[in-house]
Design an enzyme around this catalytic site. Structure first.
Site, PDB file in Angstrom:
ATOM      1  N   LYS A  83      72.973 145.450  59.024  1.00 53.13           N
ATOM      2  CA  LYS A  83      72.787 146.546  58.064  1.00 53.13           C
ATOM      3  C   LYS A  83      73.747 146.343  56.897  1.00 53.13           C
ATOM      4  CE  LYS A  83      71.763 151.434  58.724  1.00 53.13           C
ATOM      5  NZ  LYS A  83      72.194 152.615  59.457  1.00 53.13           N
TER       6      LYS A  83
HETATM    7  C1  E4P Z   1      70.222 155.443  58.886  1.00 54.12           C
HETATM    8  O1  E4P Z   1      70.178 154.300  59.294  1.00 54.12           O
HETATM    9  C2  E4P Z   1      71.422 156.284  58.945  1.00 54.12           C
HETATM   10  O2  E4P Z   1      72.162 155.941  60.094  1.00 54.12           O
HETATM   11  C3  E4P Z   1      71.130 157.759  59.080  1.00 54.12           C
HETATM   12  O3  E4P Z   1      69.761 158.041  59.139  1.00 54.12           O
HETATM   13  C4  E4P Z   1      71.955 158.619  58.191  1.00 54.12           C
HETATM   14  O4  E4P Z   1      71.594 159.952  58.389  1.00 54.12           O
HETATM   15  P1  E4P Z   1      72.506 161.188  57.915  1.00 54.12           P
HETATM   16  O5  E4P Z   1      72.232 161.447  56.487  1.00 54.12           O
HETATM   17  O6  E4P Z   1      72.034 162.329  58.794  1.00 54.12           O
HETATM   18  O7  E4P Z   1      73.933 160.787  58.186  1.00 54.12           O
END
Ligand code: E4P
Length: 215
Positions: A83
């Site tokens: 990522k």
């Molecule tokens: C995506 O890969 C992220 O980990 C996640 O969806 C972030 O979500 P949030 O805005 O609830 O922290």
């Protein structure tokens, strides 16, 4: 539509994967920090449980640091996906990794242009953050729709992960928009299969059954 779980909690992952609903996992530094455990240990445990892509995020902000981390992360398990943040350095790292056949997930995508750049850089996955856009009174779902159109227009080999999902409506609308994947918090996924009318219906059936006189 594929479902990923957006969590680094191994117990939650074990409980929900046994239902056969989970196609992969996304983690991020905040989710990992919440577990207060060794990063490598958590990712390797998750990768052994889930037969699908498991996103592990780099911390570096410079391309060379990202790539160093990425090569290390990629050794941890065959289903690790790297990522990367949606920055110039992230795009460079994405392109390098994609040339080497290493899967990537470009995260923190907040505009169609960003998603298009990531797809062109060879991202396997792009993660538009719906909830965080809605939080600032923008339209997170419109971004998912726009990205789907762009990917289909040009046949990019990139899958859209609808991320930052906060409610059942987000999952339904992302599915209607044709997003390939929704990554769902472990606490929200059970809400998807619940409905008060189902519970009331079961109670009524059982009450009628128990009242009935069978001969
Ligand atoms: C995506 O890969 C992220 O980990 C996640 O969806 C972030 O979500 P949030 O805005 O609830 O922290």
């Amino acid at each position: 539509m594929k479902f990923f779980l957006d969590t680094a909690n191994v117990e939650e992952i074990k409980r929900i994967t046994r239902l056969g609903l989970v196609d992969g996992i996304t983690t991020n530094p905040s989710l990992i920090a919440k577990e207060d455990r060794d990063f490598k240990e958590v990712i390797q445990e998750i990768c052994a449980i889930v037969d699908g892509p498991v996103s592990a995020e780099v911390i570096g902000t410079k391309a060379e640091d990202m790539l160093k981390e990425a090569y290390e992360l990629a050794q941890w398990a065959p289903n690790v996906v790297i990522k990367l943040p949606m920055t110039e350095d992230g795009l460079y790292a994405c392109n390098e990794l994609s040339r080497k056949g290493i899967k990537t997930n470009v995260t923190l995508v907040f505009s169609a242009a960003q998603g298009l750049m990531a797809a062109k850089a060879g991202a396997s996955f792009i993660s538009p953050f719906i909830g965080r856009l809605d939080d600032i009174a923008a339209d997170g779902m419109q971004l998912v729709r726009d990205l789907k159109t762009i990917i289909d227009n040009y046949g990019f080999d990139t899958e859209i992960i609808s991320a930052s999902i906060r409610n059942v409506g987000h999952v339904e609308q992302a599915a209607i928009a044709g997003a390939h994947i929704a990554t769902i918090p472990g606490s929200l996924l059970p809400v998807l299969w619940k409905h008060p009318l189902t519970d009331i219906g079961i109670e009524k059936f059982l009450a009628d059954w128990n009242k009935a006189q069978f001969k």
